[in-house]
Scaffold this motif. Structure first.
Motif: not given
Length: 429
Positions: A364-366, A368-372
């Motif tokens: 999942d790219t998100a 811990q709210e990492l984004g990419n």
């Protein structure tokens, strides 16, 4: 499988049954070779080999299991890993059409899992099984994967040089001494069917009880490790030898010795890494909430977020594995030979445990709210994703991370208990 063994070598052999009679005949001769978890713990210093048997859903059908029992298995197991590739993130080079060894086919019915203490014992066991296959002409080997410890390490390091595995869940009633930081004892039903899980619930599948009691599910993953790519990336992006080792640790969340970055943020501590009473005794929420020591997207933090994940004990997996392929010597260019890790993730629910970890924590790219980002070690990488290392005053973002591993095959297996193995071997048409 639930009890670790000190193996240095072994073999995974993947089988197909032409007829139920042939499969059951083979199984009847194999059952006496399988030991219980209690037997393994009590004789671990006596035996030189350990054998386990597991079956795909189509393999249970090939043995002659009735339709009512087959329908009682959960959907994800009946569908199989290959058909759920999109859910798991097994796309691009990791997609089932690229898998090797017949692992994506419906004629994959069973696996023999052999762990051996030494090469001589592995060769002996393989010879015995080859002789059995000769006596059972309706059973054929689709493929096999031979295991070997990676020189100069023992059985507990992968080809990248990381100690593996370090953190494992512990089952209540196992008799194991509780390891600090391991998350406490977990209910047996998190890993073994027929027992209460962390919420006090008992799985109601499969049927009959002879199958469900003491069984587990296995998610098998064959990961090729691109050692040359990994070393080249460290050289190009690390600052000297120490910088390379620190970057490798940031990707993993631990130094190659097993020492966690949370407890050893600047330099490796091999003594800490080898001490199982200390190398897991940490959290993330209090000790490293922003990832300055251990990046939020590192492999170890993704696969076991500890106190930063609500109720993480409902997602835990027992991991058993072995390395395959020859070690790539230091300073030698990649030789094109496949090498990697063949692993099993053991659980009671493939969806709640394995598929959640694969879909949400790894790919999942998100996260811990990492984004990419995907997991930098075992996530699916296509050259468009990043890896972020938090740092004051300016974080560092590694853009376009290459694939350090590639999935070469996988499958879902049912690991029956001893009574279930006997039940399957005596089925009638």
């Amino acid at each position: 499988m639930l009890t670790g063994t000190p193996h240095l070598t072994g073999r995974y052999e993947f089988l197909s049954f032409a007829t139920p009679e042939a499969g059951r005949g083979w199984l009847a001769e194999m059952v006496p070779l399988v030991q219980s978890a209690t037997d393994v713990r009590e004789t671990v210093n006596v035996f030189n080999r350990w054998v386990n048997l597991a079956f795909t859903w189509s393999g249970l059908r090939a043995l002659g299991l009735d339709e009512a029992s087959l329908a009682s298995f959960p959907d994800e197991f009946r569908e199989g890993m290959a058909s759920r590739a999109d859910i798991l993130g097994d796309t691009g080079a990791a997609a089932p059409e690229h898998w090797v060894g017949g692992l994506a086919g419906d004629d994959l019915h069973a696996i023999v899992i052999l762990f051996a203490r030494d090469e001589q014992e592995r060769v002996r066991c393989v010879g015995e099984h080859d002789a059995l296959l000769t006596r059972c002409p309706g059973v054929r080997s689709l493929s096999h994967l031979d295991l070997a410890a990676t020189a100069p390490f023992e059985y507990d390091h992968d080809h990248f040089g990381y100690r593996d595995p370090v953190s494992q869940p512990q089952i209540e009633g196992s008799g194991e001494a509780l390891i600090p930081g391991a998350g406490g004892y977990l209910a047996p039903g998190e890993f073994i069917l027929g027992y209460p899980d962390e919420e006090g619930l008992v799985s109601n599948h499969p049927a009959p009880e002879a199958l469900s009691r003491n069984g587990s599910y296995l998610a098998y993953r064959r990961l090729e490790e691109h050692v040359g790519v990994f070393r080249d990336y460290l050289k190009q992006n690390g600052e000297g030898a120490e910088g390379e080792e620190l970057l490798a640790a940031k990707f993993m969340g631990r130094w190659r010795s097993g020492a966690p970055l949370v407890l050893a943020p600047e330099h490796d501590d091999p003594e800490l890494g080898a001490d199982q009473m200390r190398n897991n005794d940490f959290d993330y929420g209090e000790m490293d909430p922003h990832g300055y020591a251990c990046p939020l997207g590192s492999h170890a933090r993704r696969l076991n977020p500890r106190d930063t994940e609500p109720n993480p004990n409902r997602r835990r997996l027992i991991r058993r594995s072995g390395t395959y392929g020859p070690a790539l010597p230091e300073g030698v260019a990649d030789d094109g030979v496949e090498r990697g890790v063949g692993m099993f993730l053991i659980c009671a629910s493939l969806v709640r445990q394995f598929e959640f970890a694969q879909n949400v924590w790894i790919n999942d790219t998100a996260f811990q709210e990492l984004g990419n980002e995907h997991d930098p070690i075992c996530g699916t990488q296509d050259g468009t994703l990043d890896f972020t290392i938090p740092k004051r005053p300016i974080r560092r973002v590694h853009k376009g991370l290459p694939a350090f591993t590639t999935l070469r095959g996988g499958a879902y297996f049912f690991l029956p208990g001893l009574n279930a193995l006997r039940y399957l071997s005596t089925l009638k048409d």
